[in-house]
Design a protein around this motif. Sequence first.
Motif, PDB file in Angstrom:
ATOM      1  N   GLY A  96     -13.001 -62.554 120.660  1.00  0.00           N
ATOM      2  CA  GLY A  96     -12.209 -61.664 121.313  1.00  0.00           C
ATOM      3  C   GLY A  96     -11.037 -62.372 121.798  1.00  0.00           C
ATOM      4  N   HIS A  97     -10.591 -61.715 122.752  1.00  0.00           N
ATOM      5  CA  HIS A  97      -9.225 -62.028 123.247  1.00  0.00           C
ATOM      6  C   HIS A  97      -8.924 -61.588 124.530  1.00  0.00           C
ATOM      7  CE1 HIS A  97      -7.424 -58.732 121.649  1.00  0.00           C
ATOM      8  NE2 HIS A  97      -6.391 -58.666 122.625  1.00  0.00           N
TER       9      HIS A  97
ATOM     10  N   LYS B 264     -18.950 -59.465 118.046  1.00  0.00           N
ATOM     11  CA  LYS B 264     -19.589 -60.532 117.079  1.00  0.00           C
ATOM     12  C   LYS B 264     -20.598 -61.317 117.758  1.00  0.00           C
ATOM     13  CE  LYS B 264     -15.202 -60.952 114.282  1.00  0.00           C
ATOM     14  NZ  LYS B 264     -14.245 -62.034 114.065  1.00  0.00           N
ATOM     15  N   THR B 265     -21.463 -61.989 116.784  1.00  0.00           N
ATOM     16  CA  THR B 265     -22.426 -62.947 117.133  1.00  0.00           C
ATOM     17  C   THR B 265     -21.632 -64.303 117.020  1.00  0.00           C
ATOM     18  OG1 THR B 265     -23.061 -63.375 114.907  1.00  0.00           O
ATOM     19  CG2 THR B 265     -24.579 -61.776 116.393  1.00  0.00           C
ATOM     20  N   VAL B 266     -22.001 -65.267 118.088  1.00  0.00           N
ATOM     21  CA  VAL B 266     -21.382 -66.494 118.266  1.00  0.00           C
ATOM     22  C   VAL B 266     -21.731 -67.379 117.290  1.00  0.00           C
ATOM     23  CG1 VAL B 266     -21.357 -68.549 119.877  1.00  0.00           C
ATOM     24  CG2 VAL B 266     -21.609 -66.216 120.949  1.00  0.00           C
ATOM     25  N   ARG B 267     -20.444 -68.068 116.734  1.00  0.00           N
ATOM     26  CA  ARG B 267     -20.505 -69.084 115.523  1.00  0.00           C
ATOM     27  C   ARG B 267     -19.194 -69.970 115.918  1.00  0.00           C
ATOM     28  NH1 ARG B 267     -20.301 -66.258 110.159  1.00  0.00           N
ATOM     29  NH2 ARG B 267     -18.003 -66.237 110.500  1.00  0.00           N
ATOM     30  N   ALA B 268     -19.565 -71.100 115.717  1.00  0.00           N
ATOM     31  CA  ALA B 268     -18.184 -72.203 115.992  1.00  0.00           C
ATOM     32  C   ALA B 268     -17.012 -71.915 115.240  1.00  0.00           C
ATOM     33  CB  ALA B 268     -18.766 -73.572 115.505  1.00  0.00           C
TER      34      ALA B 268
ATOM     35  N   ILE C  45     -10.608 -65.882 122.394  1.00  0.00           N
ATOM     36  CA  ILE C  45     -12.032 -66.319 122.797  1.00  0.00           C
ATOM     37  C   ILE C  45     -12.515 -66.873 121.497  1.00  0.00           C
ATOM     38  CG2 ILE C  45     -14.183 -65.761 123.767  1.00  0.00           C
ATOM     39  CD1 ILE C  45     -12.501 -63.536 125.201  1.00  0.00           C
ATOM     40  N   ILE C  46     -12.702 -68.329 121.619  1.00  0.00           N
ATOM     41  CA  ILE C  46     -13.338 -68.715 120.111  1.00  0.00           C
ATOM     42  C   ILE C  46     -14.492 -69.521 120.416  1.00  0.00           C
ATOM     43  CG2 ILE C  46     -12.632 -70.455 118.407  1.00  0.00           C
ATOM     44  CD1 ILE C  46      -9.742 -69.687 118.929  1.00  0.00           C
ATOM     45  N   GLY C  47     -15.780 -68.977 119.655  1.00  0.00           N
ATOM     46  CA  GLY C  47     -16.867 -69.660 119.472  1.00  0.00           C
ATOM     47  C   GLY C  47     -17.576 -69.942 120.742  1.00  0.00           C
ATOM     48  N   CYS C  48     -17.497 -68.881 121.754  1.00  0.00           N
ATOM     49  CA  CYS C  48     -18.199 -68.673 122.707  1.00  0.00           C
ATOM     50  C   CYS C  48     -18.316 -67.221 123.466  1.00  0.00           C
ATOM     51  CB  CYS C  48     -17.678 -69.559 123.856  1.00  0.00           C
ATOM     52  SG  CYS C  48     -16.275 -68.986 124.861  1.00  0.00           S
TER      53      CYS C  48
END
Length: 379
Positions: free
Chosen positions: A338-339, A329-333, A306-309
């Motif tokens: 997570g996964h 975590k807080t979202v960042r590009a 799960i990347i950037g969202c």
Amino acid sequence: MNILILGSGQLARMMALAGYPLGLHVAAVDVNARNVVDPLTKLVSDKSLIQALVEADAISVEFEHIPQDLLEQVNATGKLKPSIESIMAGADRVKEKALLSGLNIANCPYKIVTDINQLDEAVVQLGEKLIIKASRDGYDGYGQWRLSSVTQLAELKLQLSELDLQKVPLVVEKMLCFERELSLVGVRSANGEIAYYPLAENLHHQGQLHVSVAPAPHVNEALNQQAQDVFNKLAHALGYVGVLAVEFFQMGDQLLVNEIAPRVHNSGHWSMQGADTCQFENHLRAISGLPLGATTVLKPTAMINIIGCDDFSKDILSIAGSHLHLYGKTVRAKRKMGHLNVSADSYAELGKTMQALAQYLPAEHFPMLKDEAARLATL
């Protein structure tokens, strides 16, 4: 038993979660601030780094890019596992290439560049299609450049001219037409016992791992043995203790090493649901002197990053066989938030489950998911 992990990100967090049932207390170090932190809450401890080093029974790392002075300070305790040489080889592509070449392990044809004008020689030696990598501090696609044609060389040289190549050389590799990317995650104990997870097939997008499938489909025993032989050479040469990941390019019947990671690895996250003992628990077992756990595969499993969202429905949890792991975590590009691990009784069922999962996930953040799900559904 007290375990100290250098690095306080999601890998330290997952090691801590795996350690508690074994009676292992895992603390982490923010390697920049030099604070001791709880890997789950991120709360800073009132314990000093020196005190934590003294109290630790074993010390390990969650990533290889540790400041040199800190790494040497920790190494002086005699508790660091894997060895400082292993960690440094993973952190520096020049050292990594020297290690591979010294052990006669097949890897991508390359040239070390310490002066920008040596790029011309690299084109002559390796061809005009090149992957150019910073030798240190590059990961997830950062610190990498591509040359697709010699007509781009002048512009690329201008772009790279501000870098201090004496301090951080470039590793220039021939761009290979490989069939797929595979990785082997294995674990070695202090007494030389080794356990291997099966080869995983990895799909990348813009330099980041998006999906891993384990066991990788269409792997024969010869290919599996070839990967394990490489692992053995590296592990024995380094006197390795802990989990080690080796990434490969498959070209026909040959595996070429892309890079090594002296730690638990993103392509091994599938083992949390798909194997008898996950990589995080096995790493802790190895460094703390416990017997290694079985790496037997329970079911074919896909790991989806799960990347950037974070804007997706938690209704994904209604899909049988799906397991969500969020890192807080807080979202960042381009940030790994997570996964998901998805398991099924067969590749075909796994593909169908992933197709169901894709209905809940934004396609722009999961660009590899639908095609991979459709491929697996036909196996």
